[in-house]
Design an enzyme around this catalytic site. Structure first.
Site, short mmCIF file in Angstrom:
data_model
loop_
_atom_site.label_atom_id
_atom_site.label_comp_id
_atom_site.label_asym_id
_atom_site.label_seq_id
_atom_site.Cartn_x
_atom_site.Cartn_y
_atom_site.Cartn_z
N TRP A 169 -12.18 -11.05 15.51
CA TRP A 169 -12.81 -11.03 16.82
C TRP A 169 -13.00 -9.61 17.32
CZ3 TRP A 169 -14.67 -15.60 17.76
CH2 TRP A 169 -14.00 -16.73 17.29
N ARG A 218 -15.23 -8.18 -5.13
CA ARG A 218 -15.22 -9.25 -4.13
C ARG A 218 -16.43 -10.18 -4.22
NH1 ARG A 218 -13.34 -4.99 0.55
NH2 ARG A 218 -11.23 -4.63 -0.29
N SER A 224 -8.43 -4.78 18.70
CA SER A 224 -7.10 -4.80 18.08
C SER A 224 -6.73 -3.45 17.49
CB SER A 224 -7.03 -5.89 17.00
OG SER A 224 -8.02 -5.69 15.99
N HIS A 274 -12.03 -0.63 12.04
CA HIS A 274 -10.58 -0.84 12.09
C HIS A 274 -10.21 -1.99 13.02
CE1 HIS A 274 -8.99 3.26 10.41
NE2 HIS A 274 -9.87 2.67 9.62
N ASP A 275 -11.08 -2.37 13.92
CA ASP A 275 -10.87 -3.54 14.77
C ASP A 275 -11.20 -4.82 14.02
OD1 ASP A 275 -10.70 -5.39 16.86
OD2 ASP A 275 -12.61 -4.83 17.73
N HIS A 283 -8.44 -5.67 4.39
CA HIS A 283 -8.09 -6.59 3.29
C HIS A 283 -6.66 -6.40 2.80
CE1 HIS A 283 -12.50 -6.99 2.96
NE2 HIS A 283 -12.28 -8.08 2.26
N ARG A 303 -15.07 -2.15 -5.05
CA ARG A 303 -14.74 -3.22 -4.10
C ARG A 303 -15.86 -4.26 -3.97
NH1 ARG A 303 -9.99 -2.63 -4.71
NH2 ARG A 303 -8.63 -1.39 -3.34
N HIS A 327 -19.49 5.88 4.46
CA HIS A 327 -18.74 7.13 4.38
C HIS A 327 -19.59 8.40 4.34
CE1 HIS A 327 -15.41 4.34 3.00
NE2 HIS A 327 -14.86 5.02 3.99
N ASP A 381 -11.95 -7.74 19.65
CA ASP A 381 -10.88 -7.80 20.63
C ASP A 381 -10.11 -6.49 20.80
OD1 ASP A 381 -9.56 -7.73 18.21
OD2 ASP A 381 -8.59 -9.68 18.42
#
Length: 622
Positions: free
Chosen positions: A219, A478, A223, A165-166, A170, A474, A390, A221
Site C-alpha cells: 500500500w 522472477r 511505511s 522503499h515504501d 523481496h 533479477r 539506477h 502508506d
C-alpha cells in the site's frame, strides 16, 4: 537481424467474465488501440491522446491483472470487532486496508502479475545466464560519460528510491547464491561474483510458477518512514501529541531500535534518501501540531494515526501531480496525471464545487468508490521490473552554497552512502543540501549510463556487488519476460530488428553483437535503448505498466477512495492534503529555499541559481 520468433502474434488472453468489458467499452477500446498503433498516443492532440490513454487503461485493467494466490500466512478475521478496530487508521503491516480481504497488499503477501501466469516461469537454468548478465553490465550499461537528464533535478532520483522503499522489498534467500561466470578479462576484483537468490513461495496451483512475497506492505502508506514492524514503529514515536522523534541532525535518533539494521534496505540509504526521510518526518510533526490545535481532545494515538493518513496521502499526491509529470513531461501525460488526482474537470472545479460525481475520470480517483478491478490488490513483478532506474544516480555530487551558488565541496557517490550520511549532514546544512540536489541533474535512463560506483557497490556487512548485473538477473529469475515478449503481453508490436529497437546506430550494432537475436534482449536493456516519447524520461513500453498500476495504487486503497473523507481524515486533515504540494512542504520546513524555487514550475525540475547569478536569470525580454 530479423528473428523468426518476432513474427509470433500476440497471445489471446481470456479474462474472467466479471472482468470482460461491456460491448460499447470494447468498441471504444478497439478504437483507442487502433489510434495508438497507427499514430501513437503521444502524437495526437492532448484531448484525443488522453482519451486513448483512458481506453488503453480500460483494456489493461480487464486483461493485465493476475492474482498469484492468497497470503501464505492464511486469512485474518473479518468479523465486526476485528474490522471495527481498524476502520480509521492504517496498520503497521498493511492489514485491513481491504476490510473484506484483510491480508491483501500486506507484509508477506505475494507479488501479483500483469501477464498470464503461464508466461511467468523463471528462465531455464541453461538460459538464465545467457547472455552473461555481467557481460551486459560491462558492455552495454557501464557509464563511459555522464548523460544528464537535463529536465529533472537530483531530487527526482532520490524521490523514486524513497517511494520504492515504501512499496517493495523481496529480501534475500539463504539458499545457495547465484554464481556469475567471469572470464580472465573481467576486472571484477573479488572472484567469484555471487548474488543471493530471491526467496520463493510455491504456487497454490499444482505445477504453477513460483511466487515471491514482499517484506513491505504494497500500500501507499509511507511505511519507509513509519516502519513495517510494531517494534520499529513504536521506537520512532515520542509518545506525545503523535509526534516522531527527530534529533539535531534532522534524522531519527541513532538509538531507535532497528534503525542501524543494515542487512536489508537500510544498507541502500544515502544522503538523498536521508533528506526526504527528514522532510516528511518533519511534515508528520507539523500535521500533528495542526491537528492538536484544531482538535485539542485528540489522544497521542489519534494524532499519530491521523497524521500518518494525511502524510501518506500528501506523498501520493506529490508523486501523482509533481514527480510523475516531471519525469514524463508530455502535455498529455501531465494532463493524465492531474486527471488521476483531480479528474478531467480539474482542480479549480474541485476546489470551488467539491466532488460533483462519483466518476473517477470526471472527478479523480481520491474520493471515488474503491475498485480493485476484480483482482485482490498487490503490486506486481512487472511493476518492479520497470522501476529499475539506477542510471538516474550520478557518480559525482557537487555541494553548493545557498548564499551565492559557489561550489563548497565535491563528493563521489560512495561519500554519500549510508556510512557517511551524518558526516555529510554535519558538514552542510540540510537546506543547502536540498538546494544542491535541486541544482544538480540526475542521469538519463539510457544505455551506457549506469553509475560506475553501483557496479562496484560496497555496503557495510554485504559482499561487493555489481548492481547492474543484479538488475538483469533479477528480472530473469522472477519470470518477467524479455523485452519483445513483454511488449506482446501488453499488446504492443514486437520489434523485428535491432535497428527498429533503437534509433542509435552504434547501440544497435552493440546490441546485435551481445545478443545476436533481438528476441533475447533483456527487458531493462530494451527499455533503456528504446526511443522515448517527447518529454519522457523513460520508455513508452514501461509507461504501459504505469498507465495501469499508477491508478490502481489509488483506486484499490480505501484510504484514497471510500474513506478519503473528513470522518476519517478530519476536516483539517483533508484541507492539508488539498492545499499542499512538494513546493509548500519544502518551503514550510526550509523557507530559505524560496529564491531557488521562485519561478520554477515543478520542484523536481532544475532550480534557479541564487546569489550573483540570480538577477540576470530573472530578466525578461521587453
Amino acid at each position: 537481424m530479423v528473428s523468426e520468433k518476432s513474427a509470433i502474434p500476440p497471445p489471446v488472453t481470456n479474462p474472467p467474465p466479471s472482468r470482460r468489458l461491456p460491448p460499447v467499452t470494447r468498441l471504444l477500446v478497439a478504437v483507442a488501440e487502433a489510434l495508438d498503433r497507427g499514430v501513437g498516443w503521444f502524437r495526437l492532440p492532448s484531448p484525443l491522446g488522453l482519451a486513448v490513454l483512458v481506453g488503453l487503461r480500460s483494456r489493461l485493467r480487464a486483461e493485465n491483472l493476475f492474482d498469484t494466490g492468497p497470503h501464505p500466512d492464511g486469512p485474518l478475521p473479518t468479523d465486526g470487532s476485528a474490522v471495527g478496530e481498524h476502520l480509521r487508521a492504517r496498520t503497521v503491516d498493511g492489514t485491513y486496508t481491504t476490510l473484506a480481504e484483510p491480508r491483501a497488499g500486506s507484509v508477506g503477501c505475494r507479488f501479483g502479475r500483469n501477464i498470464p501466469l503461464k508466461y511467468t516461469y523463471p528462465e531455464d537454468s541453461d538460459r538464465i545466464m545467457e547472455p552473461n548478465p555481467r557481460l551486459i553490465s560491462r558492455d552495454l550499461l557501464t557509464r563511459d560519460r555522464f548523460q544528464p537528464a537535463t529536465t529533472l533535478n537530483l531530487l527526482a532520483a532520490a524521490w523514486i528510491q524513497f517511494e520504492v522503499h515504501d512499496w517493495v522489498s523481496h529480501g534475500d534467500s539463504d539458499t545457495e547464491p547465484w554464481t556469475i561466470p567471469l572470464t580472465d578479462l573481467d576486472p571484477w576484483p573479488v572472484p567469484p561474483m555471487t548474488i543471493p537468490r530471491t526467496p520463493t513461495v510455491p504456487s497454490p496451483e499444482p505445477d504453477g510458477p513460483p511466487t515471491y512475497t514482499t517484506q513491505e506492505s504494497h500500500w501507499w502508506d509511507a511505511s519507509q518512514i513509519y516502519g513495517s514492524t510494531p517494534k520499529f514503529a513504536a521506537a520512532l514515536r515520542t509518545g506525545e501529541k503523535g509526534r516522531l522523534q527527530i534529533d539535531e541532525s534532522g534524522l531519527p535518533p541513532l538509538d531507535v531500535e532497528g534503525l542501524l539494521d543494515l542487512s536489508g534496505t537500510a544498507a541502500n540509504a544515502w544522503v538523498g534518501l536521508a533528506l526526504l526521510h527528514s522532510l516528511f518526518m518533519r511534515e508528520h510533526n507539523a500535521i500533528c501540531e495542526r491537528l492538536a490545535r484544531r482538535y485539542p481532545d485528540m489522544s497521542d494515538e489519534q494524532l499519530y494515526n491521523t497524521a500518518r493518513l494525511v502524510n501518506s496521502a500528501l506523498i501520493a499526491k506529490i508523486h501523482t501531480i509533481d514527480w510523475t509529470p516531471a519525469i514524463i513531461a508530455h502535455p498529455t501525460t501531465v494532463a493524465a496525471m492531474r486527471a488521476n488526482w483531480f479528474g478531467v474537470l480539474g482542480e479549480r472545479i474541485a476546489r470551488r464545487f467539491g466532488r460533483l460525481s462519483g466518476n473517477e475520470v470526471l472527478c479523480g480517483i481520491p474520493g471515488s468508490a474503491t475498485d480493485d478491478h476484480g483482482v485482490p490488490y498487490s503490486l506486481t513483478e512487472e511493476f518492479v521490473a520497470v522501476y529499475r532506474m539506477h542510471p538516474l544516480i550520478p557518480d559525482e555530487f557537487v555541494v553548493r552554497s545557498l548564499a551565492d551558488d559557489s561550489v563548497v565541496a565535491e563528493h563521489q557517490l560512495p561519500d554519500l552512502g549510508v556510512a557517511h550520511i551524518r558526516e555529510r549532514l554535519a558538514e552542510t546544512s540540510m537546506d543547502a543540501l536540498f538546494y544542491s540536489f535541486g541544482r544538480a541533474n540526475p542521469g538519463a535512463l539510457a544505455l551506457h549510463n549506469y553509475p560506475v560506483h553501483l557496479q562496484n557497490l560496497a555496503r557495510p556487512g554485504h559482499p561487493l556487488m555489481d548492481l547492474a548485473t543484479v538488475d538483469i538477473l533479477r528480472v530473469r529469475e522472477r519470470g518477467v519476460p524479455r523485452y519483445n515478449e513483454f511488449r506482446r503481453q501488453l499488446r504492443m508490436p514486437p520489434v523485428t530488428s535491432f535497428d527498429e529497437l533503437t534509433d542509435n546506430a552504434v547501440w544497435a550494432r552493440e546490441l546485435e553483437r551481445v545478443y545476436g537475436d533481438v528476441e533475447d534482449v533483456d527487458l531493462m536493456v530494451g527499455l533503456y535503448a528504446e526511443p522515448k516519447p517527447p518529454g519522457f524520461g523513460f520508455s513508452d513500453t514501461a509507461f504501459r505498466v504505469f498507465v495501469l498500476m499508477a491508478s490502481r495504487r489509488l483506486s484499490g486503497d480505501r484510504f484514497f477512495t471510500t474513506d478519503f473523507r473528513p470522518e476519517i481524515y478530519t476536516e483539517a486533515g483533508m484541507a492539508w492534503v488539498r492545499d499542499n504540494t512538494m513546493r509548500s512542504v519544502l518551503l514550510r520546513h526550509f523557507p530559505t529555499l524560496a529564491p531557488a524555487l521562485d519561478g520554477v514550475a515543478n520542484p523536481f525540475a532544475p532550480w534557479r541559481s541564487v546569489g550573483p547569478l540570480r538577477e540576470p536569470e530573472r530578466k525578461r525580454p521587453r
